[in-house]
Design an enzyme around this catalytic site. Structure first.
Site, PDB file in Angstrom:
ATOM      1  N   LYS A  11     -60.695  17.658 -41.388  1.00  0.00           N
ATOM      2  CA  LYS A  11     -61.149  17.813 -42.942  1.00  0.00           C
ATOM      3  C   LYS A  11     -60.811  18.927 -43.646  1.00  0.00           C
ATOM      4  CE  LYS A  11     -62.487  16.463 -47.040  1.00  0.00           C
ATOM      5  NZ  LYS A  11     -61.122  16.097 -48.395  1.00  0.00           N
ATOM      6  N   LYS A  55     -67.650  24.615 -50.993  1.00  0.00           N
ATOM      7  CA  LYS A  55     -68.689  24.713 -50.369  1.00  0.00           C
ATOM      8  C   LYS A  55     -67.395  23.989 -48.892  1.00  0.00           C
ATOM      9  CE  LYS A  55     -68.979  19.931 -49.948  1.00  0.00           C
ATOM     10  NZ  LYS A  55     -68.670  18.870 -49.146  1.00  0.00           N
TER      11      LYS A  55
HETATM   12  P1  NAP Z   1     -70.605  13.578 -56.943  1.00  0.00           P
HETATM   13  O1  NAP Z   1     -69.267  12.538 -57.586  1.00  0.00           O
HETATM   14  O2  NAP Z   1     -70.789  14.606 -57.193  1.00  0.00           O
HETATM   15  O3  NAP Z   1     -71.619  12.364 -56.105  1.00  0.00           O
HETATM   16  C1  NAP Z   1     -72.281  13.480 -54.888  1.00  0.00           C
HETATM   17  C2  NAP Z   1     -73.206  11.400 -54.788  1.00  0.00           C
HETATM   18  O4  NAP Z   1     -74.850  11.676 -53.654  1.00  0.00           O
HETATM   19  C3  NAP Z   1     -74.289  11.158 -55.833  1.00  0.00           C
HETATM   20  O5  NAP Z   1     -74.349   9.831 -55.333  1.00  0.00           O
HETATM   21  C4  NAP Z   1     -75.175  11.446 -55.479  1.00  0.00           C
HETATM   22  O6  NAP Z   1     -76.223  10.833 -56.198  1.00  0.00           O
HETATM   23  C5  NAP Z   1     -75.676  11.874 -54.364  1.00  0.00           C
HETATM   24  N1  NAP Z   1     -76.412  13.555 -53.788  1.00  0.00           N
HETATM   25  C6  NAP Z   1     -76.707  14.048 -54.743  1.00  0.00           C
HETATM   26  N2  NAP Z   1     -76.907  15.244 -54.805  1.00  0.00           N
HETATM   27  C7  NAP Z   1     -77.992  13.813 -54.149  1.00  0.00           C
HETATM   28  C8  NAP Z   1     -79.432  13.969 -52.696  1.00  0.00           C
HETATM   29  N3  NAP Z   1     -80.042  15.184 -52.903  1.00  0.00           N
HETATM   30  N4  NAP Z   1     -79.889  13.188 -51.770  1.00  0.00           N
HETATM   31  C9  NAP Z   1     -79.461  12.033 -52.169  1.00  0.00           C
HETATM   32  N5  NAP Z   1     -78.291  11.992 -52.687  1.00  0.00           N
HETATM   33  C10 NAP Z   1     -77.284  13.093 -53.238  1.00  0.00           C
HETATM   34  O7  NAP Z   1     -69.174  13.481 -55.673  1.00  0.00           O
HETATM   35  P2  NAP Z   1     -67.821  12.821 -54.676  1.00  0.00           P
HETATM   36  O8  NAP Z   1     -66.886  13.745 -55.648  1.00  0.00           O
HETATM   37  O9  NAP Z   1     -68.363  11.743 -54.959  1.00  0.00           O
HETATM   38  O10 NAP Z   1     -68.129  13.721 -53.974  1.00  0.00           O
HETATM   39  C11 NAP Z   1     -69.129  12.868 -52.776  1.00  0.00           C
HETATM   40  C12 NAP Z   1     -68.659  14.046 -51.328  1.00  0.00           C
HETATM   41  O11 NAP Z   1     -66.955  13.548 -50.630  1.00  0.00           O
HETATM   42  C13 NAP Z   1     -68.543  15.277 -50.972  1.00  0.00           C
HETATM   43  O12 NAP Z   1     -68.593  15.847 -49.382  1.00  0.00           O
HETATM   44  C14 NAP Z   1     -67.251  15.848 -50.709  1.00  0.00           C
HETATM   45  O13 NAP Z   1     -67.160  16.373 -50.990  1.00  0.00           O
HETATM   46  C15 NAP Z   1     -66.630  14.794 -50.656  1.00  0.00           C
HETATM   47  N6  NAP Z   1     -65.456  14.499 -51.263  1.00  0.00           N
HETATM   48  C16 NAP Z   1     -64.902  13.919 -52.340  1.00  0.00           C
HETATM   49  C17 NAP Z   1     -63.021  14.213 -52.722  1.00  0.00           C
HETATM   50  C18 NAP Z   1     -62.870  13.644 -54.417  1.00  0.00           C
HETATM   51  O14 NAP Z   1     -61.614  14.363 -54.417  1.00  0.00           O
HETATM   52  N7  NAP Z   1     -63.970  13.846 -55.655  1.00  0.00           N
HETATM   53  C19 NAP Z   1     -62.310  13.570 -51.746  1.00  0.00           C
HETATM   54  C20 NAP Z   1     -62.793  13.497 -50.259  1.00  0.00           C
HETATM   55  C21 NAP Z   1     -63.935  14.201 -49.901  1.00  0.00           C
HETATM   56  P3  NAP Z   1     -76.682  10.896 -57.867  1.00  0.00           P
HETATM   57  O15 NAP Z   1     -75.756  10.317 -58.933  1.00  0.00           O
HETATM   58  O16 NAP Z   1     -78.118  10.928 -57.849  1.00  0.00           O
HETATM   59  O17 NAP Z   1     -76.389  11.960 -59.144  1.00  0.00           O
END
Ligand code: NAP
Length: 299
Positions: free
Chosen positions: A177, A245
């Site tokens: 990934k 990251k």
């Molecule tokens: P996001 O929208 O920023 O969501 C992050 C999630 O993590 C939210 O539920 C947030 O909760 C939670 N979180 C943040 N800080 C935390 C903490 N200290 N303890 C526990 N929970 C916490 O991010 P996302 O885009 O969904 O990405 C999530 C993961 O998938 C990441 O590793 C990212 O690199 C990966 N990813 C993302 C994509 C994309 O296109 N977006 C694609 C593939 C992979 P709150 O609601 O409380 O903030």
């Protein structure tokens, strides 16, 4: 007797990706218990999709035979799974933890060992495809871990993804990934440079997108990001700081392997400059805003 993935499923982390992935699990009929750091998000999600809301990850572990995590980084995954009030506090032996966040493979392996010491199982199953594919259940899922656990998780993966590949031992899903995202960042940087050049020499940006998108200069990132870059619309599908990251983690992996990855290195520099300019919470298409800064630095 061990539970199966058809038992109650826990989902921790309802952000851009998690909310959509969990929605597909709910649509597929899984009995879900959800937890989110910000509880109001979990309550709103559960009201819309139908699920129990847990107070803590430990409560998710108590109720579920399989727990999926979709948070930001390794420290968060570790906290949710093995920290105070974490899933491992109360999960029954044999519970399967599937981390779908993008984190360092070394973190995955360390967390996996700690879970194994408590009789719990783990897979790393990061995804590629961003929020549109999370929405329609067509993500690519690359999985690390034991074959037995991979088979057990198949019904869940089938509800979330389209291409599902078991790539090796625990941590190898993350390793692949990270390379994917480094390439995505490098391709986006190249597309942004081409777009700026086209604009500067009087070419039409719409025709740039149309013609290059149909030609040998095309890429998945050009298709997804040229439009937002032209419109300077950075509504986040994938936050720039999350891409930064991942590129940094891939560069660490490349350094450990002794393999140069200059295109990722440059993309990381551009992403870092864009983050410094305040675009970290925006979509990573905003890296185009920092190309001039990095070019100035290099001359
Ligand atoms: P996001 O929208 O920023 O969501 C992050 C999630 O993590 C939210 O539920 C947030 O909760 C939670 N979180 C943040 N800080 C935390 C903490 N200290 N303890 C526990 N929970 C916490 O991010 P996302 O885009 O969904 O990405 C999530 C993961 O998938 C990441 O590793 C990212 O690199 C990966 N990813 C993302 C994509 C994309 O296109 N977006 C694609 C593939 C992979 P709150 O609601 O409380 O903030």
């Amino acid at each position: 007797m061990e539970r199966s993935a058809n038992d109650r499923v826990g989902f921790c982390g309802l952000g851009i990706m998690g909310s959509r992935m969990a929605a597909n699990l709910a649509r597929a009929g899984f009995d879900l218990t959800v937890w989110n750091r910000t509880r109001s998000t979990a309550e709103a999600w559960a009201a819309e999709h139908g699920a129990q809301v847990a107070e803590t990850p430990a409560q998710v572990g108590e109720r579920c035979g399989v727990v999926i995590t979709m948070v930001v980084d390794g420290a968060q995954v570790e906290q949710v799974l093995t920290g105070t009030d974490g899933v491992a506090d109360s999960a029954a032996p044999g519970t399967l933890c599937i981390d779908m966040s993008t984190i360092a493979p070394a973190d995955t392996r360390r967390i996996g060992k700690r879970l194994a010491a408590r009789g719990l199982r783990m897979l790393d199953a990061p995804v590629s495809g961003s929020s549109p594919k999370a929405e329609d259940g067509t993500l690519t899922i690359m999985v690390g871990g034991e074959t037995e656990e991979f088979e057990r998780a198949q019904p869940l993966f089938a509800a979330i993804g389209q291409l599902i590949v078991h790539v090796g031992a625990l941590g190898q899903g993350e390793a692949l990934k990270l390379i994917n995202n480094a390439l995505a960042a490098a391709n986006t940087t190249a597309a942004a440079e081409g777009l700026l050049l086209a604009q500067k020499i009087g070419l039409d940006p719409g025709q740039f997108e149309q013609v290059i998108g149909a030609g040998s200069g095309a890429s998945a990132m050009l298709a997804m990001k040229a439009g937002p870059m032209r419109r300077r619309d950075y509504e986040p599908l994938f936050k720039l700081d999350h891409m930064l990251k991942d590129v940094r983690l891939c560069l660490e992996q490349a350094e450990q392997a002794g393999i140069p990855f200059e295109s990722a290195d440059y993309a990381g520099e551009v992403l870092g400059a864009a983050s410094d300019k305040g675009f970290g919470e925006q979509d990573f298409a905003a890296l185009i805003e920092a190309l001039d800064t990095v070019a100035d630095r290099r001359t």
